[in-house]
Design a protein around this motif. Structure first.
Motif, PDB file in Angstrom:
ATOM      1  N   LYS A 254     -35.299-116.724   0.566  1.00 17.63           N
ATOM      2  CA  LYS A 254     -34.459-117.557   1.360  1.00 17.63           C
ATOM      3  C   LYS A 254     -34.458-118.157   2.467  1.00 17.63           C
ATOM      4  O   LYS A 254     -34.374-118.982   3.284  1.00 17.63           O
ATOM      5  CB  LYS A 254     -33.552-116.336   2.347  1.00 17.63           C
ATOM      6  CG  LYS A 254     -32.495-115.977   0.240  1.00 17.63           C
ATOM      7  CD  LYS A 254     -30.707-115.794   0.996  1.00 17.63           C
ATOM      8  CE  LYS A 254     -30.222-116.225  -0.599  1.00 17.63           C
ATOM      9  NZ  LYS A 254     -29.225-117.073  -0.687  1.00 17.63           N
ATOM     10  N   SER A 255     -36.087-117.238   3.238  1.00 13.65           N
ATOM     11  CA  SER A 255     -37.128-117.256   4.399  1.00 13.65           C
ATOM     12  C   SER A 255     -38.790-116.648   4.550  1.00 13.65           C
ATOM     13  O   SER A 255     -38.085-115.829   3.599  1.00 13.65           O
ATOM     14  CB  SER A 255     -35.992-117.100   5.328  1.00 13.65           C
ATOM     15  OG  SER A 255     -35.109-115.698   5.601  1.00 13.65           O
ATOM     16  N   ALA A 256     -39.113-117.175   5.165  1.00 15.34           N
ATOM     17  CA  ALA A 256     -40.332-116.052   4.986  1.00 15.34           C
ATOM     18  C   ALA A 256     -40.963-116.273   6.065  1.00 15.34           C
ATOM     19  O   ALA A 256     -41.210-117.773   7.167  1.00 15.34           O
ATOM     20  CB  ALA A 256     -41.589-116.551   3.890  1.00 15.34           C
ATOM     21  N   THR A 257     -42.129-115.820   6.675  1.00 16.26           N
ATOM     22  CA  THR A 257     -42.401-116.392   7.715  1.00 16.26           C
ATOM     23  C   THR A 257     -44.413-115.387   7.627  1.00 16.26           C
ATOM     24  O   THR A 257     -44.711-114.525   7.066  1.00 16.26           O
ATOM     25  CB  THR A 257     -42.435-114.867   8.992  1.00 16.26           C
ATOM     26  OG1 THR A 257     -41.028-115.041   9.443  1.00 16.26           O
ATOM     27  CG2 THR A 257     -42.370-114.898  10.485  1.00 16.26           C
ATOM     28  N   LEU A 258     -44.425-116.637   7.599  1.00 15.53           N
ATOM     29  CA  LEU A 258     -46.494-116.239   7.559  1.00 15.53           C
ATOM     30  C   LEU A 258     -46.739-116.127   9.093  1.00 15.53           C
ATOM     31  O   LEU A 258     -46.763-116.764   9.765  1.00 15.53           O
ATOM     32  CB  LEU A 258     -47.246-117.956   6.753  1.00 15.53           C
ATOM     33  CG  LEU A 258     -48.942-117.442   6.946  1.00 15.53           C
ATOM     34  CD1 LEU A 258     -48.649-116.396   5.204  1.00 15.53           C
ATOM     35  CD2 LEU A 258     -49.218-119.561   5.771  1.00 15.53           C
ATOM     36  N   THR A 259     -47.816-114.841   8.645  1.00 14.94           N
ATOM     37  CA  THR A 259     -48.504-114.395  10.461  1.00 14.94           C
ATOM     38  C   THR A 259     -49.678-114.554  10.007  1.00 14.94           C
ATOM     39  O   THR A 259     -50.452-113.863   9.173  1.00 14.94           O
ATOM     40  CB  THR A 259     -47.837-112.997  10.423  1.00 14.94           C
ATOM     41  OG1 THR A 259     -46.945-113.029  10.982  1.00 14.94           O
ATOM     42  CG2 THR A 259     -48.854-112.453  12.265  1.00 14.94           C
ATOM     43  N   LEU A 260     -50.668-115.251  10.310  1.00 17.03           N
ATOM     44  CA  LEU A 260     -52.354-114.908  10.901  1.00 17.03           C
ATOM     45  C   LEU A 260     -52.840-114.684  12.024  1.00 17.03           C
ATOM     46  O   LEU A 260     -52.038-115.167  12.669  1.00 17.03           O
ATOM     47  CB  LEU A 260     -52.791-116.571   9.987  1.00 17.03           C
ATOM     48  CG  LEU A 260     -51.993-117.629   9.222  1.00 17.03           C
ATOM     49  CD1 LEU A 260     -52.508-119.232   9.671  1.00 17.03           C
ATOM     50  CD2 LEU A 260     -52.023-116.836   8.494  1.00 17.03           C
ATOM     51  N   GLU A 261     -53.891-113.724  11.774  1.00 16.43           N
ATOM     52  CA  GLU A 261     -54.338-113.467  12.143  1.00 16.43           C
ATOM     53  C   GLU A 261     -55.442-114.200  12.354  1.00 16.43           C
ATOM     54  O   GLU A 261     -56.479-114.501  12.019  1.00 16.43           O
ATOM     55  CB  GLU A 261     -54.502-112.429  12.143  1.00 16.43           C
ATOM     56  CG  GLU A 261     -54.764-111.334  14.291  1.00 16.43           C
ATOM     57  CD  GLU A 261     -56.545-111.016  13.669  1.00 16.43           C
ATOM     58  OE1 GLU A 261     -56.116-111.483  15.407  1.00 16.43           O
ATOM     59  OE2 GLU A 261     -57.302-111.046  12.996  1.00 16.43           O
ATOM     60  N   ILE A 262     -55.998-115.005  13.704  1.00 17.33           N
ATOM     61  CA  ILE A 262     -57.359-115.641  14.353  1.00 17.33           C
ATOM     62  C   ILE A 262     -58.270-115.008  15.870  1.00 17.33           C
ATOM     63  O   ILE A 262     -58.238-116.612  15.991  1.00 17.33           O
ATOM     64  CB  ILE A 262     -56.630-117.481  14.099  1.00 17.33           C
ATOM     65  CG1 ILE A 262     -55.616-117.423  14.762  1.00 17.33           C
ATOM     66  CG2 ILE A 262     -56.308-117.661  12.711  1.00 17.33           C
ATOM     67  CD1 ILE A 262     -54.739-119.031  14.873  1.00 17.33           C
ATOM     68  N   GLY A 263     -57.513-114.087  16.054  1.00 18.81           N
ATOM     69  CA  GLY A 263     -58.037-113.430  17.236  1.00 18.81           C
ATOM     70  C   GLY A 263     -59.541-114.016  17.281  1.00 18.81           C
ATOM     71  O   GLY A 263     -59.870-114.311  18.263  1.00 18.81           O
ATOM     72  N   PHE A 264     -59.785-113.812  16.129  1.00 16.10           N
ATOM     73  CA  PHE A 264     -62.323-114.397  16.911  1.00 16.10           C
ATOM     74  C   PHE A 264     -62.153-115.652  16.741  1.00 16.10           C
ATOM     75  O   PHE A 264     -63.362-116.234  17.261  1.00 16.10           O
ATOM     76  CB  PHE A 264     -62.791-113.928  14.917  1.00 16.10           C
ATOM     77  CG  PHE A 264     -64.347-114.538  15.144  1.00 16.10           C
ATOM     78  CD1 PHE A 264     -65.222-113.587  15.935  1.00 16.10           C
ATOM     79  CD2 PHE A 264     -65.050-115.228  14.377  1.00 16.10           C
ATOM     80  CE1 PHE A 264     -66.139-113.704  16.044  1.00 16.10           C
ATOM     81  CE2 PHE A 264     -66.058-115.371  14.886  1.00 16.10           C
ATOM     82  CZ  PHE A 264     -66.565-114.318  15.027  1.00 16.10           C
ATOM     83  N   LEU A 265     -61.112-116.906  16.161  1.00 22.53           N
ATOM     84  CA  LEU A 265     -60.848-118.007  16.033  1.00 22.53           C
ATOM     85  C   LEU A 265     -60.713-118.391  17.225  1.00 22.53           C
ATOM     86  O   LEU A 265     -61.761-119.374  17.939  1.00 22.53           O
ATOM     87  CB  LEU A 265     -60.375-118.570  14.792  1.00 22.53           C
ATOM     88  CG  LEU A 265     -60.599-119.791  14.893  1.00 22.53           C
ATOM     89  CD1 LEU A 265     -61.938-120.655  14.315  1.00 22.53           C
ATOM     90  CD2 LEU A 265     -59.346-120.608  13.822  1.00 22.53           C
ATOM     91  N   LEU A 266     -60.546-117.600  17.394  1.00 20.87           N
ATOM     92  CA  LEU A 266     -59.513-117.926  19.265  1.00 20.87           C
ATOM     93  C   LEU A 266     -60.021-117.721  20.136  1.00 20.87           C
ATOM     94  O   LEU A 266     -60.819-119.096  20.782  1.00 20.87           O
ATOM     95  CB  LEU A 266     -58.112-117.671  19.407  1.00 20.87           C
ATOM     96  CG  LEU A 266     -57.366-117.256  20.810  1.00 20.87           C
ATOM     97  CD1 LEU A 266     -57.647-118.970  21.626  1.00 20.87           C
ATOM     98  CD2 LEU A 266     -56.715-116.375  21.580  1.00 20.87           C
ATOM     99  N   LEU A 267     -61.510-117.019  19.841  1.00 21.53           N
ATOM    100  CA  LEU A 267     -62.173-116.133  20.943  1.00 21.53           C
ATOM    101  C   LEU A 267     -63.561-117.122  21.350  1.00 21.53           C
ATOM    102  O   LEU A 267     -64.395-118.276  22.090  1.00 21.53           O
ATOM    103  CB  LEU A 267     -62.494-114.665  20.336  1.00 21.53           C
ATOM    104  CG  LEU A 267     -64.027-114.574  21.014  1.00 21.53           C
ATOM    105  CD1 LEU A 267     -63.608-114.311  22.366  1.00 21.53           C
ATOM    106  CD2 LEU A 267     -65.056-113.424  20.740  1.00 21.53           C
ATOM    107  N   LEU A 268     -63.830-117.807  19.720  1.00 20.32           N
ATOM    108  CA  LEU A 268     -64.602-118.931  19.200  1.00 20.32           C
ATOM    109  C   LEU A 268     -63.906-120.547  19.921  1.00 20.32           C
ATOM    110  O   LEU A 268     -65.228-120.685  20.374  1.00 20.32           O
ATOM    111  CB  LEU A 268     -65.623-119.402  17.799  1.00 20.32           C
ATOM    112  CG  LEU A 268     -65.523-118.398  17.281  1.00 20.32           C
ATOM    113  CD1 LEU A 268     -65.629-119.136  15.631  1.00 20.32           C
ATOM    114  CD2 LEU A 268     -66.842-118.167  18.384  1.00 20.32           C
ATOM    115  N   PHE A 269     -62.929-120.589  19.837  1.00 17.28           N
ATOM    116  CA  PHE A 269     -62.219-121.313  20.375  1.00 17.28           C
ATOM    117  C   PHE A 269     -62.625-121.500  22.341  1.00 17.28           C
ATOM    118  O   PHE A 269     -62.142-122.452  22.855  1.00 17.28           O
ATOM    119  CB  PHE A 269     -60.851-122.402  20.576  1.00 17.28           C
ATOM    120  CG  PHE A 269     -61.221-122.788  18.630  1.00 17.28           C
ATOM    121  CD1 PHE A 269     -61.421-122.958  18.756  1.00 17.28           C
ATOM    122  CD2 PHE A 269     -59.617-123.138  18.039  1.00 17.28           C
ATOM    123  CE1 PHE A 269     -61.544-124.058  17.321  1.00 17.28           C
ATOM    124  CE2 PHE A 269     -59.220-123.738  16.767  1.00 17.28           C
ATOM    125  CZ  PHE A 269     -60.711-124.438  15.940  1.00 17.28           C
TER     126      PHE A 269
END
Length: 160
Positions: free
Chosen positions: A122-137
């Motif tokens: 019916k519905s779903a939520t995909l949560t991505l943990e991208i803290g390291f990628l954020l730090l690089l950006f």
């Protein structure tokens, strides 16, 4: 030659700087405010009609900072080689870092799928943990802010 904030520019050069500033402001507006604000509608126009588009929430703070970037960042073109180049560069770097932090929601990106996107769910939520990628950006904007601060210090020493 007209004198503009401590530097002498010919009229064509000054007009050229102003034109590039306006063009840069338009580009920044499109990239940092308009596209993120209307991302869902753009995605829905690209995806076939029988598939519902996922919801990617964009922080209202990111949109506000994107709008501020639209006005502050192009000033770097207009104020190049003046006393204000350093503070504008530092401000722009800090604004870009804040924009990235809020755009990526502090490293946790959620994509919400509505009913009908996946079979049987019916519905779903995909949560991505991208803290390291954020730090690089965030490294380039922080270095831009440091460069602006160092440039300000250098220009202030030159004026003394």
């Amino acid at each position: 030659m007209p004198r503009f904030l401590g530097i002498e520019l010919s009229w064509p050069r000054l007009i050229l700087r102003m034109v590039f500033t306006v063009l840069a402001a338009a580009l920044y507006y499109i990239v940092f405010y308009h596209i993120p604000k209307n991302l869902e509608s753009y995605l829905s126009s690209l995806i076939p009609l029988n598939i519902k588009t996922p919801t990617i929430p964009i922080s209202s703070t990111a949109l506000l900072v994107g709008l501020i970037i639209t006005f502050v960042a192009p000033l770097g073109i207009l104020l190049k080689k003046t006393l204000f180049e350093g503070p504008i560069g530092a401000t722009t770097g800090i604004l870009f870092a804040v924009y990235l932090y809020h755009l990526f929601r502090g490293g946790l990106v959620e994509i919400k799928f509505k009913e009908g996107v996946m079979l049987g769910i019916k519905s779903a939520t995909l949560t991505l943990e991208i803290g390291f990628l954020l730090l690089l950006f965030m490294i380039p904007p922080i270095l831009t802010a440091v460069k602006g601060i160092l440039l300000t210090i250098q220009r202030l020493k030159q004026t003394e």
